[in-house]
Design an enzyme around this catalytic site. Structure first.
Site, PDB file in Angstrom:
ATOM      1  N   ASP A  81       0.848  -1.192   0.000  1.00 55.26           N
ATOM      2  CA  ASP A  81       0.000   0.000   0.000  1.00 55.26           C
ATOM      3  C   ASP A  81       0.889   1.250   0.000  1.00 55.26           C
ATOM      4  O   ASP A  81       1.779   1.392   0.829  1.00 55.26           O
ATOM      5  CB  ASP A  81      -0.881  -0.023   1.255  1.00 55.26           C
ATOM      6  N   HIS A  82       0.664   2.154  -0.946  1.00 53.60           N
ATOM      7  CA  HIS A  82       1.372   3.430  -1.018  1.00 53.60           C
ATOM      8  C   HIS A  82       2.894   3.291  -1.070  1.00 53.60           C
ATOM      9  O   HIS A  82       3.613   3.849  -0.243  1.00 53.60           O
ATOM     10  CB  HIS A  82       0.975   4.350   0.144  1.00 53.60           C
ATOM     11  N   HIS A 179      -7.775   9.859   3.869  1.00 51.61           N
ATOM     12  CA  HIS A 179      -7.176   8.958   4.840  1.00 51.61           C
ATOM     13  C   HIS A 179      -7.492   9.406   6.268  1.00 51.61           C
ATOM     14  O   HIS A 179      -7.740  10.574   6.531  1.00 51.61           O
ATOM     15  CB  HIS A 179      -5.657   8.896   4.640  1.00 51.61           C
ATOM     16  N   GLY A 180      -7.447   8.430   7.170  1.00 54.08           N
ATOM     17  CA  GLY A 180      -7.603   8.750   8.583  1.00 54.08           C
ATOM     18  C   GLY A 180      -9.038   8.690   9.071  1.00 54.08           C
ATOM     19  O   GLY A 180      -9.946   8.231   8.374  1.00 54.08           O
ATOM     20  N   HIS A 210      -9.229   4.585  -1.986  1.00 58.72           N
ATOM     21  CA  HIS A 210      -8.449   4.681  -0.746  1.00 58.72           C
ATOM     22  C   HIS A 210      -9.248   5.511   0.262  1.00 58.72           C
ATOM     23  O   HIS A 210     -10.202   6.181  -0.081  1.00 58.72           O
ATOM     24  CB  HIS A 210      -7.107   5.358  -1.020  1.00 58.72           C
ATOM     25  N   ALA A 212     -11.306   4.695   2.653  1.00 58.92           N
ATOM     26  CA  ALA A 212     -12.722   4.328   2.567  1.00 58.92           C
ATOM     27  C   ALA A 212     -13.262   3.667   3.824  1.00 58.92           C
ATOM     28  O   ALA A 212     -14.269   2.954   3.771  1.00 58.92           O
ATOM     29  CB  ALA A 212     -12.943   3.425   1.358  1.00 58.92           C
ATOM     30  N   SER A 213     -12.628   3.880   4.964  1.00 55.65           N
ATOM     31  CA  SER A 213     -13.208   3.385   6.215  1.00 55.65           C
ATOM     32  C   SER A 213     -14.458   4.190   6.558  1.00 55.65           C
ATOM     33  O   SER A 213     -14.553   5.379   6.250  1.00 55.65           O
ATOM     34  CB  SER A 213     -12.200   3.495   7.365  1.00 55.65           C
ATOM     35  N   ILE A 254      -9.478  -0.504   3.596  1.00 56.05           N
ATOM     36  CA  ILE A 254     -10.002  -0.326   4.953  1.00 56.05           C
ATOM     37  C   ILE A 254      -8.854  -0.500   5.945  1.00 56.05           C
ATOM     38  O   ILE A 254      -8.252  -1.575   6.025  1.00 56.05           O
ATOM     39  CB  ILE A 254     -11.132  -1.333   5.247  1.00 56.05           C
TER      40      ILE A 254
END
Length: 308
Positions: A81-82, A179-180, A210, A212-213, A254
């Site tokens: 990831d990233h 993010h976050g 990305h 996407a929580s 997630i």
């Protein structure tokens, strides 16, 4: 069964649902995720950030994921990831990953194309697939730290050109996620019109979300109840993620929800059992909390149960 790439997963789910890509850092997180996927008979991507590789070491994470494959028999894709440059992508390709992400979103369009193409050529020659990113998501996660003013949405025409010139296998797009745990200050909104345009210009091509929580409120509330200080946290509503899964988004990342589920459970256990000091006592319910949360995601958000 060996580790697999995500390519066949994406072909099977395109336009119907999305595969969950869950960030992993230790044994309990991996066990909770794979046990959930096993029970739901669902495809699974385990992904490792640069921060996770520094924390747990590449070799430990590889062996844990290999153990998960052997224990469950699931076809698991292991994804970087990233990846911030060619060198980390090369290290992960050489080190057994079946998928890598090269994140050149901070670069100019031409520079992003150049580095992505370099990673694609190296990875494809070794049977590994490549995710790229165009557009910049705001927010903070491990080494990724992008301010709101530096974020930008993905341009559909550029996305089509980028995929054509790089040969990447999937593309992370920016349509409003971040993010976050603090994704929206006001009403949550995703640019579905933009997503629809990108998908129309890249028919059948796997897109990625990305940041996407959902930042599930029950975990935020539990963290705060037992001594946490997570105020104003807000994620992506689940109905928006379900919709994205029908519009060409084949991979939904997630991470924050895993962290919140685990931390909420540990805080609750330690508050209620102050005499316990055996880590197994609080990590066992934390692992179960992750399993239950991931099962919910697979069945009710990703809609990818029984897709194996």
């Amino acid at each position: 069964m060996p580790l697999v790439t995500s390519a066949e997963m994406f072909k099977k789910v395109y336009g119907k649902c999305a595969v969950g890509a869950f960030n992993v850092n230790n044994m309990e997180i991996i066990q909770g995720i794979v046990d959930a996927a096993k029970e739901e008979n669902a495809p699974l991507i385990l992904q490792v950030s640069a921060g996770a590789r520094k924390y747990a070491k590449h070799i430990y994470l590889m062996k844990l994921v290999e153990a998960a494959v052997e224990d469950t028999g699931l076809p698991i894709c292991l994804h970087l990831d990233h990846g911030e440059d060619f060198e980390i992508c090369k290290a992960c390709v050489d080190g057994g990953f079946t998928s890598v992400m090269i994140d050149g979103s901070k670069l100019s369009f031409a520079e992003n194309i150049a580095v992505t193409k370099k990673v694609v050529e190296y990875a494809h020659a070794r049977g590994v697939v490549v995710e790229a990113e165009l557009g910049r998501l705001a927010g903070i996660e491990d080494a990724v730290n992008v301010s709101a003013k530096d974020s930008s949405y993905t341009d559909p025409e550029q996305a089509a050109e980028f995929v054509h010139k790089t040969g990447c296998d999937s593309l992370a797009v920016a349509i409003g996620t971040s993010h976050g745990a603090y994704k929206f200050k006001g009403e949550a909104m995703l640019d579905f019109e933009r997503l629809e345009k990108i998908a129309s210009l890249l028919p059948g091509f796997p897109l990625v979300l990305h940041g996407a929580s959902t930042v599930l409120p029950e975990f935020v509330a539990k963290c705060n109840e037992y001594g946490g200080d997570i105020k104003g946290a807000q994620g992506v509503p689940e109905d928006m993620l379900r919709k994205a899964g029908t519009m060409g988004v084949c991979k939904i990342n997630i991470d924050t929800d895993l962290r919140l589920a685990m931390t909420a459970s540990i805080r609750e256990y330690l508050a209620n059992s102050p005499a316990d000091f055996d880590p197994r006592q609080y990590l066992k319910p934390a692992r179960e909390a992750i399993k239950n949360m991931v099962k919910h995601k697979i069945a009710n958000v990703l809609n990818c149960s029984n897709q194996l």
